[in-house]
Design a protein around this motif. Structure first.
Motif, mmCIF file in Angstrom:
data_model
loop_
_atom_site.group_PDB
_atom_site.id
_atom_site.type_symbol
_atom_site.label_atom_id
_atom_site.label_comp_id
_atom_site.label_asym_id
_atom_site.label_seq_id
_atom_site.Cartn_x
_atom_site.Cartn_y
_atom_site.Cartn_z
ATOM 1 N N GLY A 266 9.965 42.560 48.355
ATOM 2 C CA GLY A 266 10.613 42.297 49.624
ATOM 3 C C GLY A 266 11.579 43.384 50.058
ATOM 4 N N VAL A 267 12.358 43.062 51.089
ATOM 5 C CA VAL A 267 13.285 44.017 51.686
ATOM 6 C C VAL A 267 14.548 44.128 50.841
ATOM 7 C CG1 VAL A 267 14.657 44.545 53.728
ATOM 8 C CG2 VAL A 267 12.393 43.520 53.988
ATOM 9 N N ARG A 268 14.988 45.366 50.612
ATOM 10 C CA ARG A 268 16.245 45.607 49.898
ATOM 11 C C ARG A 268 17.174 46.410 50.790
ATOM 12 N NH1 ARG A 268 16.158 47.393 43.768
ATOM 13 N NH2 ARG A 268 18.282 46.679 44.062
ATOM 14 N N VAL A 286 17.682 50.424 54.484
ATOM 15 C CA VAL A 286 16.941 49.162 54.416
ATOM 16 C C VAL A 286 15.506 49.533 54.075
ATOM 17 C CG1 VAL A 286 16.223 47.089 55.654
ATOM 18 C CG2 VAL A 286 18.436 48.138 56.163
ATOM 19 N N SER A 287 14.986 49.037 52.953
ATOM 20 C CA SER A 287 13.675 49.488 52.483
ATOM 21 C C SER A 287 12.830 48.326 51.982
ATOM 22 C CB SER A 287 13.843 50.521 51.363
ATOM 23 O OG SER A 287 14.439 49.913 50.233
ATOM 24 N N ALA A 288 11.536 48.597 51.869
ATOM 25 C CA ALA A 288 10.598 47.606 51.328
ATOM 26 C C ALA A 288 9.387 48.336 50.764
ATOM 27 C CB ALA A 288 10.158 46.624 52.409
ATOM 28 N N VAL A 297 2.231 50.742 45.921
ATOM 29 C CA VAL A 297 1.944 52.176 45.785
ATOM 30 C C VAL A 297 3.007 53.067 46.422
ATOM 31 C CG1 VAL A 297 -0.551 51.843 45.637
ATOM 32 C CG2 VAL A 297 0.518 52.169 47.882
ATOM 33 N N GLY A 298 3.937 52.485 47.190
ATOM 34 C CA GLY A 298 4.948 53.299 47.854
ATOM 35 C C GLY A 298 6.026 52.442 48.476
ATOM 36 N N THR A 299 6.967 53.105 49.129
ATOM 37 C CA THR A 299 8.106 52.431 49.752
ATOM 38 C C THR A 299 8.364 53.054 51.109
ATOM 39 O OG1 THR A 299 9.047 52.390 47.524
ATOM 40 C CG2 THR A 299 10.455 51.608 49.294
ATOM 41 N N LEU A 300 8.880 52.258 52.029
ATOM 42 C CA LEU A 300 9.281 52.774 53.337
ATOM 43 C C LEU A 300 10.609 52.144 53.736
ATOM 44 C CD1 LEU A 300 8.657 50.217 55.384
ATOM 45 C CD2 LEU A 300 6.310 51.057 55.204
ATOM 46 N N LYS A 312 18.046 43.089 62.581
ATOM 47 C CA LYS A 312 16.955 43.774 63.277
ATOM 48 C C LYS A 312 16.238 44.749 62.345
ATOM 49 C CE LYS A 312 15.971 46.697 67.287
ATOM 50 N NZ LYS A 312 16.565 47.456 68.409
ATOM 51 N N MET A 313 17.010 45.477 61.523
ATOM 52 C CA MET A 313 16.400 46.458 60.617
ATOM 53 C C MET A 313 15.493 45.769 59.588
ATOM 54 S SD MET A 313 17.410 49.267 61.842
ATOM 55 C CE MET A 313 17.720 48.562 63.459
ATOM 56 N N ILE A 314 15.919 44.609 59.111
ATOM 57 C CA ILE A 314 15.099 43.863 58.144
ATOM 58 C C ILE A 314 13.753 43.507 58.769
ATOM 59 C CG2 ILE A 314 14.890 41.650 56.944
ATOM 60 C CD1 ILE A 314 17.917 41.824 56.407
ATOM 61 N N GLN A 315 13.776 43.051 60.005
ATOM 62 C CA GLN A 315 12.523 42.721 60.701
ATOM 63 C C GLN A 315 11.614 43.936 60.817
ATOM 64 O OE1 GLN A 315 12.574 40.236 64.353
ATOM 65 N NE2 GLN A 315 14.787 40.446 64.155
ATOM 66 N N ILE A 316 12.192 45.044 61.269
ATOM 67 C CA ILE A 316 11.401 46.261 61.497
ATOM 68 C C ILE A 316 10.765 46.744 60.201
ATOM 69 C CG2 ILE A 316 11.603 48.719 62.073
ATOM 70 C CD1 ILE A 316 13.769 47.867 64.149
ATOM 71 N N VAL A 317 11.554 46.794 59.134
ATOM 72 C CA VAL A 317 11.060 47.296 57.858
ATOM 73 C C VAL A 317 10.022 46.343 57.269
ATOM 74 C CG1 VAL A 317 11.732 47.782 55.459
ATOM 75 C CG2 VAL A 317 13.098 48.680 57.347
ATOM 76 N N ASP A 318 10.300 45.048 57.331
ATOM 77 C CA ASP A 318 9.388 44.059 56.768
ATOM 78 C C ASP A 318 8.028 44.111 57.468
ATOM 79 O OD1 ASP A 318 8.606 41.840 55.144
ATOM 80 O OD2 ASP A 318 8.988 40.515 56.843
ATOM 81 N N ILE A 319 8.052 44.120 58.800
ATOM 82 C CA ILE A 319 6.802 44.124 59.554
ATOM 83 C C ILE A 319 6.035 45.428 59.348
ATOM 84 C CG2 ILE A 319 5.851 44.181 61.896
ATOM 85 C CD1 ILE A 319 8.004 42.116 62.650
ATOM 86 N N THR A 320 6.748 46.555 59.330
ATOM 87 C CA THR A 320 6.070 47.841 59.137
ATOM 88 C C THR A 320 5.423 47.922 57.760
ATOM 89 O OG1 THR A 320 7.673 48.905 60.618
ATOM 90 C CG2 THR A 320 6.319 50.348 59.264
#
Length: 332
Positions: A266-268, A286-288, A297-300, A312-320
């Motif tokens: 999940g999001v950290r 904010v990463s996942a 295989v990776g993180t963004l 808002k950042m959690i939403q963006i990162v989670d969805i991406t």
């Protein structure tokens, strides 16, 4: 432990400060919290929060601002994320590299901060290798993957090899190591060094290290660094801005941070000043992780000021991360 009133006031203070970036005074806090409290009562609660290290009072203002510790408490216990529908651009692309680049751009454009993506870790396998003499001690290494991808790299050899020697070395590698992962090739070459002619062994070692160096350069894709120029937290402090750009330039610390992120589900959220993971104050990440066929295989993530709208950042990162997972997993 904070009582309900103190938590509500801290939450209101953090949200107000994130919104306008100005120290929050007692009167403003009273209106923002919706509590019927006297200014004196609010000041007492604020003093307690300051003693706990959750807020601080800048020299130039009677208002308070959140500390890294205050942000962490807010993020961990008070943040409410509304799962709103976001319809970002499609990440579909024929090449995984394009998916990664599109994801970094998507993160930066949606967040208006910096988007970063750690590319998938893949086992590097070569099908064929060639050496071409360019000039004295300059050799072009051509590596072809099983999928037909071609990498070209120039190396500087310790000796001047003839084209015949280069061809002989390439033939040796192709006949003994074709189809193996580069990690296996490196280990076997180390063990063979003693039995091979010294100069040829050096050339082989240089060749098999080329692919590893090339992949490291492409491990992190960054987009939107210039967005930080519009963030007052950075534009007012050139030292912070310089350190942020140093982070993007060097990439080593950024890789370490994203590597830590990939080890959790999940999001950290990493808040500046909490640990050595985030190198300095005023910066948050904010990463996942993302997956391919069920394997991480990776993180963004998004890199921006500590004063960012975390919901808002959690939403963006989670969805991406979900979009990248789908785009990479559905490739045939």
């Amino acid at each position: 432990m904070l009582d309900a009133r103190a938590k509500l006031l801290l939450k209101a203070l953090v949200e107000r400060y994130i919104e306008d970036g100005q120290p929050v005074g007692s009167r403003t806090l009273s209106r923002a919290s919706g509590l019927e409290l006297s200014p004196a009562t609010i000041r007492n609660v604020m003093a307690d929060l300051e003693d706990l290290g959750l807020i601080a009072s800048p020299h130039t203002s009677a208002g308070r601002i959140p500390t890294a510790k205050g942000y962490r408490l807010f993020v961990d216990t008070m943040l409410t994320v509304q799962r709103e529908h976001i319809t970002p651009h499609s990440l579909a692309a024929e090449q995984p590299q394009r998916v990664i680049a599109n994801a970094a751009h998507l993160l930066s454009s949606l967040s208006q901060f910096v988007g970063v993506v750690m590319a998938p870790r893949r086992t590097s396998v070569f099908r064929h290798i060639e050496f071409l003499r360019l000039s004295e001690r300059r050799v072009l290494v051509i590596i072809v993957s099983p999928e037909g991808d071609v990498q070209n790299r120039v190396i500087f050899a310790q000796s001047d090899f003839s084209q015949a020697q280069l061809t002989e070395t390439a033939n040796h590698l192709n006949s003994h190591y074709s189809g193996l992962a580069m990690e296996q090739v490196r280990e076997r070459v180390k063990n063979e060094v003693a039995s091979l002619q010294g100069e040829i062994a050096q050339l082989m070692q240089a060749a098999v290290n080329v692919e590893g160096e090339a992949s490291q350069e492409d491990e992190v894709v960054i987009s939107g660094e210039r967005n930080l120029l519009a963030v007052s937290d950075f534009s007012k402090d050139m030292g912070n801005l310089r350190r942020a750009f140093d982070l993007f330039e060097q990439k080593t610390q950024l890789l370490r941070l994203l590597d830590v992120s990939s080890q959790a589900e999940g999001v950290r959220i990493f808040i500046g000043g909490e640990s050595q993971v985030v190198p300095f104050e005023e910066l948050s990440v904010v990463s996942a992780p993302y997956e391919v066929d069920g394997q991480v295989v990776g993180t963004l993530g998004v890199i921006g000021p500590m004063r960012m709208p975390y919901d808002k950042m959690i939403q963006i990162v989670d969805i991406t991360s979900r979009l990248v997972t789908n785009a990479l997993s559905h490739r045939t």
